[in-house]
Design a protein around this motif. Sequence first.
Motif, PDB file in Angstrom:
ATOM      1  N   GLY A  97       4.879   8.767  -2.661  1.00 30.32           N
ATOM      2  CA  GLY A  97       5.690   7.883  -3.480  1.00 30.32           C
ATOM      3  C   GLY A  97       6.348   6.725  -2.767  1.00 30.32           C
ATOM      4  O   GLY A  97       7.154   6.025  -3.369  1.00 30.32           O
ATOM      5  N   MET A  98       5.997   6.482  -1.497  1.00 29.27           N
ATOM      6  CA  MET A  98       6.594   5.367  -0.765  1.00 29.27           C
ATOM      7  C   MET A  98       5.580   4.242  -0.614  1.00 29.27           C
ATOM      8  O   MET A  98       4.479   4.447  -0.087  1.00 29.27           O
ATOM      9  N   LEU A  99       5.964   3.054  -1.064  1.00 31.86           N
ATOM     10  CA  LEU A  99       5.123   1.880  -0.873  1.00 31.86           C
ATOM     11  C   LEU A  99       5.618   1.090   0.325  1.00 31.86           C
ATOM     12  O   LEU A  99       6.824   0.964   0.545  1.00 31.86           O
ATOM     13  N   PHE A 126       0.847  -1.187   0.000  1.00 34.52           N
ATOM     14  CA  PHE A 126       0.000   0.000   0.000  1.00 34.52           C
ATOM     15  C   PHE A 126       0.882   1.236   0.000  1.00 34.52           C
ATOM     16  O   PHE A 126       2.074   1.177   0.333  1.00 34.52           O
ATOM     17  N   HIS A 127       0.287   2.369  -0.380  1.00 41.47           N
ATOM     18  CA  HIS A 127       1.007   3.634  -0.370  1.00 41.47           C
ATOM     19  C   HIS A 127       1.026   4.191   1.044  1.00 41.47           C
ATOM     20  O   HIS A 127       0.009   4.202   1.735  1.00 41.47           O
ATOM     21  N   ALA A 128       2.198   4.665   1.476  1.00 45.85           N
ATOM     22  CA  ALA A 128       2.334   5.187   2.837  1.00 45.85           C
ATOM     23  C   ALA A 128       1.769   6.594   2.924  1.00 45.85           C
ATOM     24  O   ALA A 128       2.167   7.468   2.152  1.00 45.85           O
ATOM     25  N   PRO A 129       0.859   6.843   3.860  1.00 46.94           N
ATOM     26  CA  PRO A 129       0.425   8.217   4.121  1.00 46.94           C
ATOM     27  C   PRO A 129       1.556   8.988   4.810  1.00 46.94           C
ATOM     28  O   PRO A 129       2.576   8.385   5.176  1.00 46.94           O
ATOM     29  N   PRO A 130       1.405  10.312   5.005  1.00 47.82           N
ATOM     30  CA  PRO A 130       2.492  11.085   5.612  1.00 47.82           C
ATOM     31  C   PRO A 130       2.913  10.573   6.982  1.00 47.82           C
ATOM     32  O   PRO A 130       4.095  10.638   7.333  1.00 47.82           O
ATOM     33  N   ARG A 131       1.961  10.092   7.764  1.00 46.22           N
ATOM     34  CA  ARG A 131       2.278   9.529   9.082  1.00 46.22           C
ATOM     35  C   ARG A 131       1.484   8.247   9.255  1.00 46.22           C
ATOM     36  O   ARG A 131       0.285   8.197   8.974  1.00 46.22           O
ATOM     37  N   LEU A 132       2.153   7.202   9.722  1.00 43.76           N
ATOM     38  CA  LEU A 132       1.526   5.890   9.825  1.00 43.76           C
ATOM     39  C   LEU A 132       2.068   5.156  11.044  1.00 43.76           C
ATOM     40  O   LEU A 132       3.275   5.140  11.285  1.00 43.76           O
ATOM     41  N   GLN A 133       1.152   4.562  11.805  1.00 39.38           N
ATOM     42  CA  GLN A 133       1.551   3.698  12.918  1.00 39.38           C
ATOM     43  C   GLN A 133       1.016   2.295  12.670  1.00 39.38           C
ATOM     44  O   GLN A 133      -0.165   2.115  12.361  1.00 39.38           O
TER      45      GLN A 133
END
Length: 234
Positions: A207-209, A143-150
């Motif tokens: 742009g980060m998966l 999945f595509h990483a949102p700006p902040r993810l836990q």
Amino acid sequence: MNEPSQAAQPVIVTSAQPVTLIGGGPLGPGDLRLALAHAPLLVAADGGAHAALAAGHMPEAVIGDLDSVGTGHLPGITPERMHRIAEQDSTDFDKALRNIDAPLVIGVGFCGGRLDHQFAAFSTLLEQAARPCILLGSSDIVFHAPPRLQLDLVPDTRLSLMPLVPLGGRSRGLRWPIDGLRLAPGGRLGTSNRATGTVTLDIDGKGMLVVLPRAELGAAVAGLAAAPHPGRQR
């Protein structure tokens, strides 16, 4: 060039619950069942309608250019459920994803099979980054990483960060932190990192998966549900 007209059009499917999107690619025996357990509303991207019906499920909508849907081969699917988008500048996955407004989409039938189709699907994850979507594969999810993810992960869980564009960020809970690194295609990648427990990621742009083992689907669903998604309609 097409973005303004696409943005002006209402989406086809609006749902307060997560949506399973089924494509026409290879489908594992437990893929659809697993996805529907987390995302109970079913939508098909073009030829995915055949797989949905074969598994005994009626899609809420069928979206795409419909070139893979043969006349008379979709018993029970009324014309109102068929949504043809004729333009050929995007894939059926893109056509479907941009026309679903839901808290989360889980895609099945998009990983495996042809490599060019998989690369196109990854590009769509970037293009439609404001629409949270997890693609389910035979052994992994992406999945595509949102700006902040836990992510609440079991220690030693494999986690890979695959940049589609040069990107930096910060992390907590990774064995090898990404702080101060520039990840980029053709350069440093984030393959096969390991979680030490709960992982927090702060990514500097689109742009980060993120690639995780399939067993971590629940953790990914929970993490994306709580994460901010800039540009999201809901």
